[in-house]
Design a protein around this motif. Structure first.
Motif, short mmCIF file in Angstrom:
data_model
loop_
_atom_site.label_atom_id
_atom_site.label_comp_id
_atom_site.label_asym_id
_atom_site.label_seq_id
_atom_site.Cartn_x
_atom_site.Cartn_y
_atom_site.Cartn_z
N THR A 112 0.84 -1.06 0.11
CA THR A 112 0.20 -0.01 -0.06
C THR A 112 0.99 1.42 -0.27
OG1 THR A 112 0.07 -0.07 2.43
CG2 THR A 112 -1.76 -0.70 1.47
N ASN A 113 2.02 1.68 0.28
CA ASN A 113 2.05 2.62 1.04
C ASN A 113 4.06 2.68 0.73
OD1 ASN A 113 3.28 1.08 3.33
ND2 ASN A 113 3.01 2.29 4.64
N GLY A 146 6.90 -0.94 7.07
CA GLY A 146 7.64 0.42 7.52
C GLY A 146 8.35 0.40 8.87
N ARG A 147 8.77 -1.19 8.74
CA ARG A 147 9.72 -1.41 10.03
C ARG A 147 10.74 -0.94 10.69
NH1 ARG A 147 13.24 -6.28 8.34
NH2 ARG A 147 13.19 -6.36 5.93
N ARG A 175 -10.04 2.47 6.33
CA ARG A 175 -10.10 3.32 4.25
C ARG A 175 -10.66 4.23 4.43
NH1 ARG A 175 -12.70 -1.92 5.04
NH2 ARG A 175 -12.64 -2.78 4.03
N ARG A 176 -9.25 5.41 4.81
CA ARG A 176 -9.63 7.42 5.47
C ARG A 176 -8.52 7.55 5.69
NH1 ARG A 176 -14.34 10.02 4.14
NH2 ARG A 176 -14.07 12.19 5.24
N TYR A 177 -7.67 8.80 5.06
CA TYR A 177 -7.25 8.82 5.97
C TYR A 177 -7.44 11.02 5.12
CZ TYR A 177 -2.47 10.67 7.65
OH TYR A 177 -1.72 11.98 8.40
N GLU A 178 -7.40 11.92 6.88
CA GLU A 178 -8.15 12.83 5.73
C GLU A 178 -6.37 13.67 6.19
OE1 GLU A 178 -10.66 14.52 7.79
OE2 GLU A 178 -12.50 13.25 6.59
N GLY A 179 -5.81 14.29 5.84
CA GLY A 179 -3.95 14.61 6.14
C GLY A 179 -3.45 15.04 4.54
N ASN A 180 -2.21 15.12 5.10
CA ASN A 180 -0.56 14.61 4.34
C ASN A 180 -0.54 13.63 4.41
OD1 ASN A 180 1.06 14.60 1.97
ND2 ASN A 180 2.47 15.73 3.77
N LEU A 181 -1.02 12.68 2.93
CA LEU A 181 -0.55 11.89 2.05
C LEU A 181 0.23 10.85 2.64
CD1 LEU A 181 -2.28 8.90 1.17
CD2 LEU A 181 -0.74 9.42 -1.48
N LEU A 182 1.48 12.11 2.56
CA LEU A 182 3.05 11.27 2.86
C LEU A 182 3.16 11.08 3.85
CD1 LEU A 182 4.71 13.52 0.88
CD2 LEU A 182 4.55 11.78 -0.36
N ASP A 183 2.82 11.27 4.79
CA ASP A 183 2.74 11.43 6.88
C ASP A 183 2.10 9.64 6.29
OD1 ASP A 183 3.19 13.44 7.11
OD2 ASP A 183 1.29 14.33 8.02
N ILE A 184 1.71 8.77 5.55
CA ILE A 184 1.75 7.54 5.68
C ILE A 184 2.33 6.82 4.45
CG2 ILE A 184 -0.81 7.73 7.14
CD1 ILE A 184 -2.11 7.46 4.47
N VAL A 185 2.82 7.28 3.69
CA VAL A 185 3.76 6.79 2.84
C VAL A 185 5.00 7.04 2.99
CG1 VAL A 185 4.62 6.85 0.56
CG2 VAL A 185 2.14 7.10 0.82
N SER A 186 6.31 5.93 2.82
CA SER A 186 7.77 5.63 3.56
C SER A 186 8.34 7.17 3.03
CB SER A 186 8.31 4.38 2.54
OG SER A 186 7.81 4.72 1.29
#
Length: 374
Positions: free
Chosen positions: A176-177, A251-252, A269-280
């Motif tokens: 996913t990320n 993200g280990r 199934r939802r994130y309100e914010g900067n997508l880069l905060d949950i992507v490596s």
């Protein structure tokens, strides 16, 4: 939904993610006989005592543990009887600890593990770079239980639809990320560097230099962030509609709060914010720090300010990829991801369309400084 999550060996992490549909975690010792998919210098120090204690916590939460033996190379060890004997002994030792399976990339390791332990789950790592249905079938014939698809496969809907016929015979897992570039020419090198940087007696380095090339491409065209093959939490339903329900959250090497945030976002199934905060996103997090450490150029500082507004993606934006194949079409001729970037990316207070960053070159002469102690 089944989530497969990288563990940082913090026992508190397991307590915080067990409320979500996490079926597996994955990880390894810091340096290993074979090497694995994350350089040792970005991982926590894990000895046998810490490993076994964490494994008990994982099992106590009803979660399975997959050991990452997903090196991209054994560096010729297959030709050494001594090495193969040590490798077999290492597998037995880990099985004795109680691991539930392995993540591997090499056919040699699939056969070695399955020969002695056919009951164990063997997942084919994304480091195998499975990119077509024949490769899936070959790994199935070798005994694989799960195939983790290449990140680039995430928007290849023609391939994903073709794999539906195999879903009852093998499990599939989608990443996913990760923030790997679409069509990345540095990926194979990066796989080798990571593998060798995590192997006993391997490379002594403190930074994986292919990320510098990657960051330069992102710095020179921020639309490359949209071209990356991450999956937004809101878009999981598209893949579930095709029968894929097992998703990997990488993200280990991250802190517990970061991993929990990502798990929660994908579970909801939802994130309100900067997508880069949950992507490596090591391009914007690691590279500016590395440049500061070695006295390199400040050209990459801008990457720290990039904000990808996850709430502004056009509805059904993935629909474009369902009917247009990126494999045969140049990004320069297409322009779709650049159009999306205009809608969702800003740098500080500047909108994407107002940016004029110019182009920079990879500071090639800095790379030797990343070896050893720099």
């Amino acid at each position: 939904m089944r989530l497969v999550v990288g563990t940082n060996f913090d026992d508190e992490l397991i307590g915080k993610i067990r409320q979500y549909p996490v079926t597996h975690v994955f990880g390894s010792h810091t340096r290993t006989l074979t090497g694995h998919g994350r350089a040792s210098f970005i991982l926590p120090q894990v000895d046998d005592e810490r490993f076994k204690a964490h494994l008990d916590v994982v099992h106590g939460a009803g979660i399975k543990f997959l050991y990452t033996m997903n090196t991209a190379t054994l560096n010729g060890g297959e030709y050494s009887e001594k090495f193969v004997k040590r490798l077999s002994e290492e597998v037995e030792r880990l099985v004795g600890f109680g691991v539930d399976g392995f993540v591997v990339a090499l056919p040699f390791l699939v056969k070695l593990i399955k020969r002695e332990h056919p009951e164990l789950e063997v997942s084919i790592s994304s480091y195998a770079r499975v990119y077509n249905i024949r490769e899936v079938e070959n790994f199935m014939e070798l005994g694989a239980d799960t195939v983790i698809l290449h990140e680039d496969d995430n928007r290849n809907f023609r391939l994903l639809r073709s794999l539906q016929k195999l879903q009852r015979r093998v499990d599939f897992e989608l990443i996913t990320n990760n923030s790997c570039l679409w069509g990345c020419v540095y990926r194979r090198t990066h796989d080798i560097v990571s593998s060798q940087s995590s192997a006993e007696g391997g490379i002594e380095a403190w930074f994986e230099y292919p990320i510098l090339f990657c960051a330069t491409d992102v710095r020179n065209d921020l639309a490359n962030i949209i071209r990356m093959r991450w999956i937004r939490p809101e878009d999981l339903i598209v893949y579930e509609g095709l029968g894929f329900d097992r998703f990997k959250i990488a993200g280990r090497n991250k802190r517990t709060e970061w991993i929990v945030r990502a798990v929660k976002a994908y579970a909801n199934r939802r994130y309100e914010g900067n997508l880069l905060d949950i992507v490596s996103y090591p391009q914007g997090r690691a590279v500016p720090k590395v440049m500061e450490k070695v006295g390199g150029p400040r050209d990459y500082e801008v990457l720290k300010e990039v904000y990808v507004d996850n709430t502004k993606f056009p509805p059904n934006w993935l629909g474009f990829f369902r009917y247009n194949g990126c494999e045969e079409r140049s990004c320069a001729d297409c322009g779709y991801c650049t159009a999306v970037a205009r809608e969702v990316i800003r740098v500080g207070e500047k909108e994407f369309s107002r940016l004029d960053l110019g182009k920079v070159q990879v500071p090639l002469d800095l790379i030797p400084r990343f070896g050893g102690n720099g």
